[in-house]
Write a protein that holds these residues in place. Structure first.
Motif, PDB file in Angstrom:
ATOM      1  N   LEU A  11       0.745  -1.271   0.153  1.00 15.05           N
ATOM      2  CA  LEU A  11      -0.051   0.115  -0.065  1.00 15.05           C
ATOM      3  C   LEU A  11       0.893   1.229  -0.038  1.00 15.05           C
ATOM      4  O   LEU A  11       1.703   1.543   0.996  1.00 15.05           O
TER       5      LEU A  11
ATOM      6  N   ASP B 252      -1.489   4.208  -4.483  1.00 17.10           N
ATOM      7  CA  ASP B 252      -2.679   3.511  -4.129  1.00 17.10           C
ATOM      8  C   ASP B 252      -3.812   4.482  -3.308  1.00 17.10           C
ATOM      9  O   ASP B 252      -4.780   4.686  -3.602  1.00 17.10           O
TER      10      ASP B 252
ATOM     11  N   ASN C  62      -6.998   5.342  -5.282  1.00 22.06           N
ATOM     12  CA  ASN C  62      -6.957   4.773  -6.814  1.00 22.06           C
ATOM     13  C   ASN C  62      -7.993   3.711  -7.255  1.00 22.06           C
ATOM     14  O   ASN C  62      -8.185   2.887  -6.601  1.00 22.06           O
TER      15      ASN C  62
ATOM     16  N   ARG D  22      -7.915   1.319  -9.038  1.00 20.93           N
ATOM     17  CA  ARG D  22      -7.476  -0.025  -8.948  1.00 20.93           C
ATOM     18  C   ARG D  22      -7.402  -0.543  -7.733  1.00 20.93           C
ATOM     19  O   ARG D  22      -7.222  -1.800  -7.690  1.00 20.93           O
ATOM     20  N   ARG D  23      -7.589   0.004  -6.732  1.00 26.41           N
ATOM     21  CA  ARG D  23      -7.867  -0.669  -5.534  1.00 26.41           C
ATOM     22  C   ARG D  23      -9.162  -0.493  -4.857  1.00 26.41           C
ATOM     23  O   ARG D  23      -9.356  -0.093  -3.627  1.00 26.41           O
TER      24      ARG D  23
END
Lengths: 297, 98, 512
Positions: free
Chosen positions: C409, C439, C450, C452-453
């Motif tokens: 992270l 992140d 983000n 993506r997370r």
């Protein structure tokens, strides 16, 4: 529940740096100051600065309070005009001594509201009591106008007026604090305690805040963002208090369901005031986000 | 409205702008700007200053501004204060939408 | 067996040579002189820097390197470059691990043709400004700490001569960033970046102001890697190298961000018994330690190790038993340097151990959480720590992209605005750390995760930490500050910002 006023962050009126994001620290209220923190030569500039800030900057959920100069000064009238026009939510009057002070200020506020097309009565008021006469007249002041949302204590001037000095344990303020709490409760408005100026002494800040909370105050003025969290923590019910309040309310509901007027918990009788206090504890807990409704099982 | 005396408002603190105003022989508002963000906001700052001077009601002036990253609302406030002081007037249209 | 004819016949058949005392010129004769006399007579100390340079075989056009453990108090780079200029060297290629304000005198050497190319992690002050304005013909190449170490290991950067300052050194080259005898004039703690240079450079010259007795162990740099030693008056200015424990910021913005970041970590799913952590060295990213420590005590959670960039704050956690080990590639204050010197659980590591991008075992890959500062972040989560919002070079890549890529992270902390400059915007001036490795962004006006997370966003929402889309933060900043005009960049490329593997992330152009 009415608005929380646990903390009121002091924002000097002639300091643009602080003004642009004073709301990010999460205080319940912001007090923009045109009075003691602004030198005489800069009163005009500070008034313009706060006016433009209030009209332009979005201060989130913070209550926008402005401390104006008294009407007895050359600045007070223009301050009120500007702040009402700018949409200040509360005008704070310093050094309030009599109910007439409130009425005079209210008249000016109403005149400005009319002039600028603001709904009459929308601008609220707060009275700062900073002298012996103000303490004597506390109830009259607190009930002088329906616009009043709170009365506050200003300790520095008050102590000077009393011809004594400030001490850590604050015995010199005891009577004033008591009088202001009582007057506020009798008038059904809030009461706010004075600032604690030693920014580095968090332990003492917490002690003092616990003491004034016990006296019945709703909140405290703060002069530095670092003081906000400790003050909020004092005014926020602990998980233990919340659990206890839940149990008391459960017992109360259970007694009501039985059709009984007697509420009992752990073998003890619970009086009506205790139930009311438990309700208030839970209200405060939700308002200060100590618990969340969506987390309840 | 006429400028009766050169005047200034504002400080050199971060987030503030120091505005100095004096009367001009030219028939225009001339702005000289020194700013820590000259490349990125220089044009906007000059435009804001001009605008605020015109709104106050002045047609000719020389403005020297030293900016330390002031927001537009601060610039307007400082210009208005300097104009007030320079024209010895306390008039300001509080009711006007900013 | 007896050394008779049969012996020699057998040797012949085996094609081996017999031992003859005194015959092999490479062997040293037995010396009955006591050690103290022997050491005074024969050692690696050379009478002058000029002599050491001659012995190293340095030629025009070669590559020389330095470390930056003495930070803004460094005297070594300027001393060496002044000497090389006087000796008439030209077209030298510099590969320091980083450069600081104090290295402004390099401007003159560049103008005079002594230096033709620079590869570094960072550059500041007058030199950086001059480079931004087009001082050099060759663009300055920027690498991360891990990128530089890997480039050296893979011989993409071939260091001919490394000039390495040391706080103490014995006559055979065991060198340290602290001293156990004599005057402690210039303590710097870990020599993590210098170790890589020492290992791979063709010739290694150690410069020190403090020769100590043999053996100077435990060592930061092994004697086996050192060729020559030069004594100088001062390797650096102690007051500018490092001071006492780095103080926590009292800036209310920093403290707000720090406290929020600590809350994010606690609820991120990466806060468990034995987790690992790295934080920045100042401002909000350092202050996170203060708040996280309270959470660790409250929830009885200990970290297996902390990595860095080590400061006194981390040392405190080690000494309190909240962290079990410290891995230190660079010490940031005297508390950290002292701890490295005295505590065997505070381990000095080199830059390859720290962040080599091609090694699964690199320390950055063992991180749960890293907290990084930023000058600017854009709506794709790209981060700039190298050029200011005015476009001028003023910082360093450092371990930023290394730790962001390695940690489970990566949290970047940054105020929404600095004065009138928006720090969250549509595009950053220079991409230093690519958004696919970043992140979470924590600002003083909101937290962004983000896309993506999504699992991290979900955990934070569940813990009642409000998550705001990053575009909204950028819009909010712009509404308050106004939209900045584009910067007056020219056409000349003055800097190349590379990713860990040398591929190009961004180009820095000159400012007109």
């Amino acid at each position: 529940m009415s608005r929380l006023r646990r903390s009121m962050l002091f924002v000097p009126g002639n300091n643009p740096g602080m003004m642009s994001d004073a709301h990010i620290y999460g205080s319940d209220a912001l007090m923009f100051d045109l009075e003691d923190s602004v030198t005489l030569r800069e009163k005009d500039a500070a008034r313009l600065l706060v006016y433009h800030a209030l009209k332009t900057i979005h201060y989130g959920d913070c209550e926008r309070v402005v401390r104006v100069n008294p009407l007895s000064t050359p600045f007070g009238k223009a301050d009120i005009e500007a702040m009402v026009a700018a949409g200040a939510q509360v005008i704070r009057l310093p050094k309030t001594e009599t109910a007439q002070d409130i009425l005079d200020m209210e008249a000016e506020i109403e005149r400005a509201e009319k002039q600028f097309g603001i709904p009459i009565g929308q601008t609220r008021m707060m009275a700062a009591i900073e002298g012996a006469l103000g303490v004597v007249n506390a109830y009259a002041i607190a009930t002088a106008s329906p616009r009043l949302v709170a009365i506050a204590l200003g300790a520095e001037d008050y102590c000077a007026n009393l011809k004594t000095s400030r001490s850590l344990e604050g015995s010199e303020l005891l009577y004033a604090r008591g009088a202001i709490v009582v007057a506020a409760r009798a008038a059904r408005i809030d009461c706010i305690d004075t600032v604690f100026s030693d920014v580095n002494n968090e332990d003492q800040l917490i002690k003092e805040t616990q003491a004034i909370k016990q006296l019945g105050f709703d909140g405290k003025s703060v002069i530095n963002p670092r003081q906000i969290k400790p003050v909020h923590r004092v005014f926020t019910p602990t998980q233990k208090e919340i659990a206890k309040a839940n149990r008391i309310l459960a017992a109360s509901r259970e007694a009501e369901a039985r059709g009984s007027g007697v509420v009992a918990l752990d073998g003890k009788m619970i009086d009506r005031p205790v139930v009311i206090r438990a309700e208030r504890t839970l209200e405060l807990a939700y308002a200060s986000r100590a618990v969340f409704e969506e987390d309840e099982v | 409205m006429k400028i009766t005396t050169p005047a200034s408002a504002g400080t050199m603190e971060s987030g503030d702008i120091m505005i100095e105003i004096e009367s001009s022989d030219q028939r225009e508002v001339e702005v000289v700007l020194k700013s820590s963000v000259a490349n990125e906001f220089g044009k906007q700052i000059v435009a804001t200053i001009r605008n605020a001077v015109e709104e106050f009601g002045l047609e000719y002036a020389v403005i020297n501004a030293v900016d330390k990253g002031a927001l537009d609302c601060t610039i307007r406030a400082r210009v208005a204060a300097a104009c007030q002081r320079a024209t010895s007037s306390t008039a300001f249209d509080w009711g006007k939408n900013a | 067996m007896t050394q008779d004819q049969a012996f020699y016949t057998a040797l012949n058949a085996l094609n081996k040579a017999a031992y003859v005392p005194g015959e092999n010129p490479r062997l040293y004769d037995k010396d009955p002189v006591p050690l103290k006399n022997r050491m005074a007579r024969e050692n690696k100390i050379v009478e002058s820097l000029e002599k050491a340079v001659e012995l190293s075989g340095l030629q025009n056009g070669m590559t020389i390197s330095f470390h930056h453990h003495f930070r803004d108090g460094d005297h070594i780079v300027n001393l060496v470059m002044d000497t090389l200029a006087r000796m008439g060297f030209r077209d030298l290629r510099l590969a320091p691990s980083s450069l600081s304000d104090v290295h402004a005198p390099l401007i003159q050497h560049i103008k005079n043709g002594v230096i033709s190319h620079i590869e570094t992690s960072g550059c500041r002050g007058a030199l950086a400004k001059a480079v931004s304005q087009g001082l050099m013909d060759d663009p300055m190449v920027f690498r991360s700490h891990g990128g530089r170490a890997a480039a050296i290991e893979e011989d993409e950067i071939h260091i001919d001569v490394a000039f390495l300052g040391a706080s103490s050194c014995d006559p055979f080259g065991n060198a340290n960033g602290y001293s156990r005898e004599g005057e402690e004039k210039s303590m710097c703690g870990s020599l993590g970046y210098a170790r890589v240079d020492a290992q791979y450079a063709d010739s290694v010259i150690v410069l020190t102001d403090n020769i100590v007795g043999y053996p100077n162990v435990p060592f930061g740099i092994s004697q086996r890697l050192v060729d020559y030693i030069v004594c100088v008056d001062d390797v650096g200015d102690a007051s500018k190298i490092m001071t006492g424990a780095t103080r926590f910021s009292t800036n209310p913005h920093d403290l707000m961000i720090a406290e929020m970041t600590s809350n994010v970590i606690v609820h991120s799913g990466y806060f468990y018994e034995g987790f690992s952590l790295q934080t920045g060295s100042g401002g909000a990213s350092l202050a996170v330690t203060r708040f996280l420590r309270e959470a660790m005590i409250e929830k009885n959670i200990h970290a297996s190790f902390a990595l860095g960039g080590i400061t006194g704050a981390m040392v405190k956690l080690l000494e309190e038993g909240l962290v079990s080990r410290l891995l230190d590639v660079q010490s940031f204050d005297l508390d950290a340097a002292q701890s490295l010197k005295n505590n065997r659980f505070h381990q000095q590591i080199d830059a390859n151990y720290y962040a080599n991008p091609y090694r699964r075992g690199a320390a950055v890959n063992q991180l749960d959480v890293v907290v990084l500062s930023a000058l600017e972040v854009d709506t794709s989560f790209n981060v700039n720590v190298l050029t200011g919002s005015d476009g001028v070079i003023r910082g360093a890549v450092g371990g930023h992209p290394d730790t962001a890529a390695g940690a489970s992270l990566a949290i970047v902390v940054c105020p929404l605005m600095r004065g009138r400059m928006p720090c969250v915007r549509d595009h950053v001036n220079t991409i230093v750390t690519p958004g696919n490795t970043v992140d979470v962004l924590v600002t003083d006006q909101g937290i962004a995760v983000n896309p993506r997370r999504p699992e991290v966003a979900e955990r934070l929402e569940k813990a009642h930490l409000k998550v705001t889309p990053i575009e909204e933060l950028a819009r909010r900043a712009e509404r308050i500050t106004g939209k900045p005009d584009p910067l007056p960049f020219g056409d000349k490329v003055v800097g190349i910002c590379t990713y860990r593997d040398g591929s190009v992330l961004d180009l820095i152009r000159n400012l007109t």
